[in-house]
Design a protein around this motif. Structure first.
Motif, PDB file in Angstrom:
ATOM      1  N   GLU A   1     -18.299  -0.286  93.488  1.00  0.00           N
ATOM      2  CA  GLU A   1     -18.942  -0.162  92.177  1.00  0.00           C
ATOM      3  C   GLU A   1     -18.252  -1.071  91.159  1.00  0.00           C
ATOM      4  O   GLU A   1     -18.904  -1.808  90.401  1.00  0.00           O
ATOM      5  N   ALA A   2     -16.911  -1.035  91.222  1.00  0.00           N
ATOM      6  CA  ALA A   2     -16.156  -1.871  90.293  1.00  0.00           C
ATOM      7  C   ALA A   2     -16.483  -3.347  90.521  1.00  0.00           C
ATOM      8  O   ALA A   2     -16.720  -4.099  89.565  1.00  0.00           O
ATOM      9  N   ASN A   3     -16.510  -3.730  91.787  1.00  0.00           N
ATOM     10  CA  ASN A   3     -16.826  -5.126  92.101  1.00  0.00           C
ATOM     11  C   ASN A   3     -18.218  -5.509  91.588  1.00  0.00           C
ATOM     12  O   ASN A   3     -18.429  -6.595  91.048  1.00  0.00           O
ATOM     13  N   ARG A   4     -19.148  -4.560  91.794  1.00  0.00           N
ATOM     14  CA  ARG A   4     -20.517  -4.822  91.352  1.00  0.00           C
ATOM     15  C   ARG A   4     -20.559  -5.024  89.833  1.00  0.00           C
ATOM     16  O   ARG A   4     -21.169  -5.965  89.319  1.00  0.00           O
ATOM     17  N   ILE A   5     -19.848  -4.108  89.116  1.00  0.00           N
ATOM     18  CA  ILE A   5     -19.854  -4.195  87.651  1.00  0.00           C
ATOM     19  C   ILE A   5     -19.218  -5.511  87.194  1.00  0.00           C
ATOM     20  O   ILE A   5     -19.727  -6.195  86.300  1.00  0.00           O
ATOM     21  N   ILE A   6     -18.128  -5.875  87.874  1.00  0.00           N
ATOM     22  CA  ILE A   6     -17.459  -7.124  87.507  1.00  0.00           C
ATOM     23  C   ILE A   6     -18.411  -8.307  87.673  1.00  0.00           C
ATOM     24  O   ILE A   6     -18.558  -9.161  86.782  1.00  0.00           O
TER      25      ILE A   6
ATOM     26  N   LYS B   1     -19.819 -10.614  84.766  1.00  0.00           N
ATOM     27  CA  LYS B   1     -19.539 -12.041  84.819  1.00  0.00           C
ATOM     28  C   LYS B   1     -20.831 -12.842  84.675  1.00  0.00           C
ATOM     29  O   LYS B   1     -20.912 -13.819  83.909  1.00  0.00           O
ATOM     30  N   ALA B   2     -21.864 -12.372  85.417  1.00  0.00           N
ATOM     31  CA  ALA B   2     -23.156 -13.075  85.378  1.00  0.00           C
ATOM     32  C   ALA B   2     -23.725 -13.042  83.966  1.00  0.00           C
ATOM     33  O   ALA B   2     -24.195 -14.071  83.432  1.00  0.00           O
TER      34      ALA B   2
ATOM     35  N   GLY C   1     -24.410 -16.236  81.541  1.00  0.00           N
ATOM     36  CA  GLY C   1     -25.733 -16.539  80.975  1.00  0.00           C
ATOM     37  C   GLY C   1     -25.651 -16.782  79.466  1.00  0.00           C
ATOM     38  O   GLY C   1     -26.130 -17.805  78.950  1.00  0.00           O
ATOM     39  N   GLU C   2     -24.962 -15.835  78.788  1.00  0.00           N
ATOM     40  CA  GLU C   2     -24.827 -15.965  77.340  1.00  0.00           C
ATOM     41  C   GLU C   2     -24.108 -17.249  76.963  1.00  0.00           C
ATOM     42  O   GLU C   2     -24.509 -17.988  76.042  1.00  0.00           O
TER      43      GLU C   2
END
Lengths: 239, 179
Positions: B94-99, B103-104, B108-109
Motif C-alpha cells: 500500500e505504501a509503495n502504491r501511495i508513493i 510521485k506520478a 504531472g503537476e
C-alpha cells in the motif's frame, strides 16, 4: 545359643498351649502388619487423589502400573479383569518378604503351608478357569499340533506331568528361597558370637542381607509373573 | 541351656526339627492366610485399585488435554504470525502504491508548471527581442540624422554649397558600408 530354624516357629501370641486353627499367632500378627502396610501405601497414600502425586502415592502408582502392565503384557487384554487377584498375590508376597527381613520379625512366606496354599490356589483357579472358558478344548494345550504325530503322545505325557508339577515348584520356589536366606543369616549370626571370626561373619550377614532384599523382590515378581503365564495358558490354550 | 531344652522339645514334636514341617500349625497358618488374602483383596478391589486407576486415567486425560491445548495455542500463534506477516506485506504494498501515485501526481503537476513557465519565458523573450529591435532601429535612425546634420555642418563650414540630398545619400552609403 539359638537354633537357625527357631525364627520359623509358629507361636501363639497370648500364652502357651496348642495352636488351634483360630489361635492368634505370630502368623496372624505379621500378616496383619502386611495388610496394614498395604492399606497405608495404597489407600492412605492415595487419599489425596492428586494429579501431581505425593511420594507415597507415586510409589503406589508405580506398583499398580508395574503389575498392571505385567498382567496385560503376559495374558493379553482379556487377562486384565483378573488384575485385582494378581495384585493381591503380588502385594501379599512382596510385603511378607520385606517385613520378614526386619530383625526379630516372622516371615510368613517362608512356610510351605502358606506358599502351598498360594501355589495350589493359583493352580486350581487357573485349571478351573481354563475348563470353564474353553471346555474340553482346554486339553488341546497338551496336544502339540506342531510336533510330528509319533511324538505327540510322548510330549502330551511330559506336558501333563509338567503341568501338575507347576504348583509344587511354584510354592517350593518361594518358601525355599526365603527360608534358605533367613536360615543362612541366622547361621552366620551364630558364628558372630565367636570372637575370631565375628568380623567375617558380620560382613557375610551384611552381604547376604543385601542379597535377601533382592531375593524378596525378585521372588514376589517371579511368583506373580508365573501366575500370569499360567493364567495365559487358561485364557489361550492353543499356543 | 533352657533354649536347648525347648529346641529338643520342639524337635521331638516336629520330628525333622523344621518348623515348616510341623503340620499341627498348618490349619492355623492356612486360616489366617485366607483371611489376609480376602482382606487384601477387598481393600484393593473396593478402594485402592479403582482409586489409583481413576487417578492415573485422570492424569492421562489432563496431560492429553494440556498437550492438545498447547498444540492449539501453537497453531494460533503460527496463524497470528502469518496474519502479521500478511498485514506487513499489505502495508508495504500500500505504501509503495501511495508513493508511486504521489510521485506520478507531482510529476504531472510539475510538467504542467514547467510547460507554463517555458511558455511564459518564451513570450517574455519574444517581447524583449521586439523591444530591443525597436530600440536598435531608433538608435540607427538617430545616428543617421546626427551624422547627416554633422556632415552638412562640416560641408558648410568648409564653404561649399550644401546639397542636402547628396549629403544624405553619402551618409547612408557610408553607414551601410560600415555596417
Amino acid at each position: 545359643m539359638f537354633h537357625p530354624l527357631d525364627q520359623f516357629i509358629v507361636k501363639p501370641l497370648f500364652g502357651e498351649g496348642p495352636i488351634a486353627w483360630y489361635t492368634p499367632t505370630n502368623v496372624t500378627l505379621w500378616m496383619s502388619i502386611a495388610v496394614l502396610c498395604i492399606f497405608l501405601l495404597l489407600v492412605v497414600g492415595s487419599r489425596g487423589r492428586a494429579i501431581v502425586p505425593t511420594r507415597v502415592q507415586s510409589v503406589g502408582e508405580l506398583i499398580y502400573g508395574f503389575v498392571y502392565k505385567m498382567v496385560e503384557d503376559v495374558t493379553g487384554h482379556e487377562g486384565v479383569k483378573y488384575f485385582p487377584y494378581i495384585m493381591t498375590l503380588f502385594l501379599f508376597i512382596l510385603f511378607a518378604n520385606f517385613l520378614g527381613l526386619l530383625p526379630m520379625s516372622f516371615t510368613t512366606t517362608s512356610h510351605i503351608a502358606v506358599t502351598a496354599v498360594l501355589g495350589f490356589g493359583v493352580f486350581f483357579a487357573v485349571t478351573i478357569l481354563g475348563f470353564v472358558l474353553n471346555g474340553p478344548a482346554f486339553l488341546a494345550m497338551f496336544w502339540m499340533k506342531e510336533a510330528p504325530l509319533v511324538l505327540r503322545p510322548v510330549i502330551a505325557i511330559i506336558e501333563v506331568i509338567s503341568y501338575f508339577v507347576r504348583p509344587v515348584s511354584h510354592s517350593i520356589r518361594l518358601a525355599g528361597n526365603i527360608m534358605a536366606g533367613h536360615a543362612v543369616i541366622k547361621v552366620f549370626a551364630g558364628f558372630a558370637a565367636i570372637t575370631l571370626i565375628s568380623p567375617v561373619s558380620i560382613l557375610a550377614i551384611t552381604a547376604i542381607y543385601g542379597l535377601e532384599v533382592l531375593v524378596a523382590g525378585i521372588q514376589a515378581y517371579v511368583f506373580t509373573i508365573l501366575t500370569c503365564v499360567y493364567l495365559k495358558d487358561a485364557l489361550h490354550p492353543h499356543h | 541351656m533352657a533354649d536347648e531344652a525347648t529346641l529338643a522339645e520342639h524337635g521331638a514334636e516336629t520330628g525333622a526339627g523344621m518348623p515348616q514341617l510341623d503340620f499341627s500349625t498348618f490349619p492355623n497358618q492356612i486360616f489366617w492366610l485366607l483371611v489376609t488374602l480376602v482382606v487384601i483383596y477387598f481393600i484393593l478391589s473396593r478402594i485402592a485399585l479403582p482409586r489409583i486407576g481413576a487417578v492415573l486415567a485422570e492424569r492421562a486425560g489432563t496431560i492429553t488435554n494440556d498437550v492438545a491445548a498447547a498444540e492449539e495455542m501453537k497453531a494460533r500463534a503460527v496463524a497470528a504470525e502469518a496474519a502479521y506477516e500478511k498485514a506487513l506485506a499489505d502495508a508495504r504494498a500500500e505504501a509503495n502504491r501511495i508513493i508511486a501515485e504521489t510521485k506520478a501526481g507531482i510529476q504531472g503537476e510539475l510538467d504542467i508548471e514547467l510547460k507554463k513557465a517555458d511558455a511564459e519565458i518564451a513570450a517574455r523573450t519574444a517581447e524583449s527581442e521586439k523591444a530591443i529591435a525597436a530600440i536598435r532601429d531608433s538608435a540607427v535612425e538617430n545616428v543617421l540624422s546626427v551624422a547627416r546634420d554633422t556632415a552638412e555642418a562640416l560641408v558648410t563650414a568648409l564653404g561649399a554649397n550644401v546639397d542636402a540630398a547628396a549629403v544624405a545619400t553619402a551618409v547612408s552609403a557610408r553607414m551601410k558600408g560600415d555596417a
